[in-house]
Motif scaffolding. Sequence first.
Motif, PDB file in Angstrom:
ATOM      1  N   GLN A  35      39.859  29.180 -29.828  1.00 49.40           N
ATOM      2  CA  GLN A  35      40.031  30.369 -30.649  1.00 49.40           C
ATOM      3  C   GLN A  35      40.366  31.560 -29.769  1.00 49.40           C
ATOM      4  O   GLN A  35      39.872  31.669 -28.665  1.00 49.40           O
ATOM      5  N   THR A  36      41.259  32.419 -30.251  1.00 48.11           N
ATOM      6  CA  THR A  36      41.607  33.621 -29.503  1.00 48.11           C
ATOM      7  C   THR A  36      40.540  34.671 -29.755  1.00 48.11           C
ATOM      8  O   THR A  36      40.276  35.039 -30.900  1.00 48.11           O
ATOM      9  N   LEU A  37      39.925  35.147 -28.689  1.00 51.74           N
ATOM     10  CA  LEU A  37      38.844  36.123 -28.800  1.00 51.74           C
ATOM     11  C   LEU A  37      39.377  37.547 -28.802  1.00 51.74           C
ATOM     12  O   LEU A  37      39.067  38.334 -29.677  1.00 51.74           O
ATOM     13  N   ILE A  38      40.148  37.887 -27.797  1.00 51.93           N
ATOM     14  CA  ILE A  38      40.738  39.224 -27.650  1.00 51.93           C
ATOM     15  C   ILE A  38      42.032  39.096 -26.873  1.00 51.93           C
ATOM     16  O   ILE A  38      42.304  38.060 -26.275  1.00 51.93           O
ATOM     17  N   ASN A  39      42.818  40.155 -26.865  1.00 54.56           N
ATOM     18  CA  ASN A  39      43.958  40.255 -25.975  1.00 54.56           C
ATOM     19  C   ASN A  39      43.596  41.341 -24.962  1.00 54.56           C
ATOM     20  O   ASN A  39      43.389  42.495 -25.342  1.00 54.56           O
ATOM     21  N   VAL A  40      43.502  40.979 -23.694  1.00 56.28           N
ATOM     22  CA  VAL A  40      43.037  41.914 -22.671  1.00 56.28           C
ATOM     23  C   VAL A  40      44.045  43.024 -22.345  1.00 56.28           C
ATOM     24  O   VAL A  40      43.706  43.982 -21.666  1.00 56.28           O
ATOM     25  N   LEU A  41      45.280  42.901 -22.837  1.00 51.30           N
ATOM     26  CA  LEU A  41      46.298  43.927 -22.601  1.00 51.30           C
ATOM     27  C   LEU A  41      46.457  44.865 -23.791  1.00 51.30           C
ATOM     28  O   LEU A  41      47.135  45.888 -23.695  1.00 51.30           O
ATOM     29  N   GLU A  42      45.845  44.531 -24.913  1.00 47.38           N
ATOM     30  CA  GLU A  42      46.048  45.263 -26.166  1.00 47.38           C
ATOM     31  C   GLU A  42      45.724  46.758 -26.060  1.00 47.38           C
ATOM     32  O   GLU A  42      46.388  47.595 -26.644  1.00 47.38           O
ATOM     33  N   ASN A  43      44.700  47.117 -25.320  1.00 45.16           N
ATOM     34  CA  ASN A  43      44.294  48.523 -25.238  1.00 45.16           C
ATOM     35  C   ASN A  43      44.689  49.184 -23.920  1.00 45.16           C
ATOM     36  O   ASN A  43      44.149  50.212 -23.542  1.00 45.16           O
ATOM     37  N   ASP A  44      45.671  48.625 -23.214  1.00 47.79           N
ATOM     38  CA  ASP A  44      46.124  49.177 -21.946  1.00 47.79           C
ATOM     39  C   ASP A  44      47.455  49.909 -22.127  1.00 47.79           C
ATOM     40  O   ASP A  44      48.201  49.631 -23.066  1.00 47.79           O
ATOM     41  N   THR A  45      47.737  50.851 -21.229  1.00 55.65           N
ATOM     42  CA  THR A  45      48.953  51.651 -21.353  1.00 55.65           C
ATOM     43  C   THR A  45      49.721  51.722 -20.033  1.00 55.65           C
ATOM     44  O   THR A  45      49.161  51.542 -18.961  1.00 55.65           O
ATOM     45  N   LYS A  46      51.005  52.003 -20.168  1.00 56.93           N
ATOM     46  CA  LYS A  46      51.883  52.264 -19.024  1.00 56.93           C
ATOM     47  C   LYS A  46      52.624  53.555 -19.331  1.00 56.93           C
ATOM     48  O   LYS A  46      53.320  53.656 -20.343  1.00 56.93           O
ATOM     49  N   ASP A  47      52.423  54.545 -18.499  1.00 53.34           N
ATOM     50  CA  ASP A  47      53.033  55.870 -18.683  1.00 53.34           C
ATOM     51  C   ASP A  47      52.732  56.434 -20.072  1.00 53.34           C
ATOM     52  O   ASP A  47      53.581  57.040 -20.718  1.00 53.34           O
ATOM     53  N   GLY A  48      51.512  56.207 -20.569  1.00 49.30           N
ATOM     54  CA  GLY A  48      51.072  56.773 -21.841  1.00 49.30           C
ATOM     55  C   GLY A  48      51.469  55.992 -23.077  1.00 49.30           C
ATOM     56  O   GLY A  48      51.084  56.341 -24.178  1.00 49.30           O
ATOM     57  N   ALA A  49      52.247  54.923 -22.907  1.00 44.85           N
ATOM     58  CA  ALA A  49      52.679  54.115 -24.052  1.00 44.85           C
ATOM     59  C   ALA A  49      51.999  52.749 -23.987  1.00 44.85           C
ATOM     60  O   ALA A  49      51.554  52.312 -22.924  1.00 44.85           O
ATOM     61  N   LYS A  50      51.935  52.075 -25.127  1.00 44.76           N
ATOM     62  CA  LYS A  50      51.329  50.744 -25.168  1.00 44.76           C
ATOM     63  C   LYS A  50      51.991  49.834 -24.143  1.00 44.76           C
ATOM     64  O   LYS A  50      53.211  49.809 -24.014  1.00 44.76           O
ATOM     65  N   LEU A  51      51.191  49.106 -23.414  1.00 46.68           N
ATOM     66  CA  LEU A  51      51.682  48.231 -22.356  1.00 46.68           C
ATOM     67  C   LEU A  51      52.395  47.018 -22.946  1.00 46.68           C
ATOM     68  O   LEU A  51      51.894  46.369 -23.855  1.00 46.68           O
ATOM     69  N   ASN A  52      53.575  46.721 -22.422  1.00 50.11           N
ATOM     70  CA  ASN A  52      54.316  45.522 -22.787  1.00 50.11           C
ATOM     71  C   ASN A  52      53.901  44.436 -21.795  1.00 50.11           C
ATOM     72  O   ASN A  52      54.028  44.635 -20.593  1.00 50.11           O
TER      73      ASN A  52
END
Length: 77
Positions: A35-52
């Motif tokens: 089961q997928t628990l979380i996405n560890v990149l979901e709440n991270d940013t690059k230069d103020g925008a959502k991280l790709n």
Amino acid sequence: AGNCSTTISTVVVTAADLVANLDSAGSVVGGNTSQTLINVLENDTKDGAKLNPSDVKLTPGTDPKGYLTIDVNGNAV
């Protein structure tokens, strides 16, 4: 050499502003299926925008007991 010009070029290279925020998974009901628990990149940013996810190199790993795995897209399963 008498007909040559000289020039100086300056190239400014700046690093991106990466922000990796703390991740927290809630309670999990045990089971025999992945089961997928979380996405560890979901709440991270690059230069103020959502991280790709393609903007970073995430090395998949497994916790020492073999229960938790993080894939290249940041999914903790």
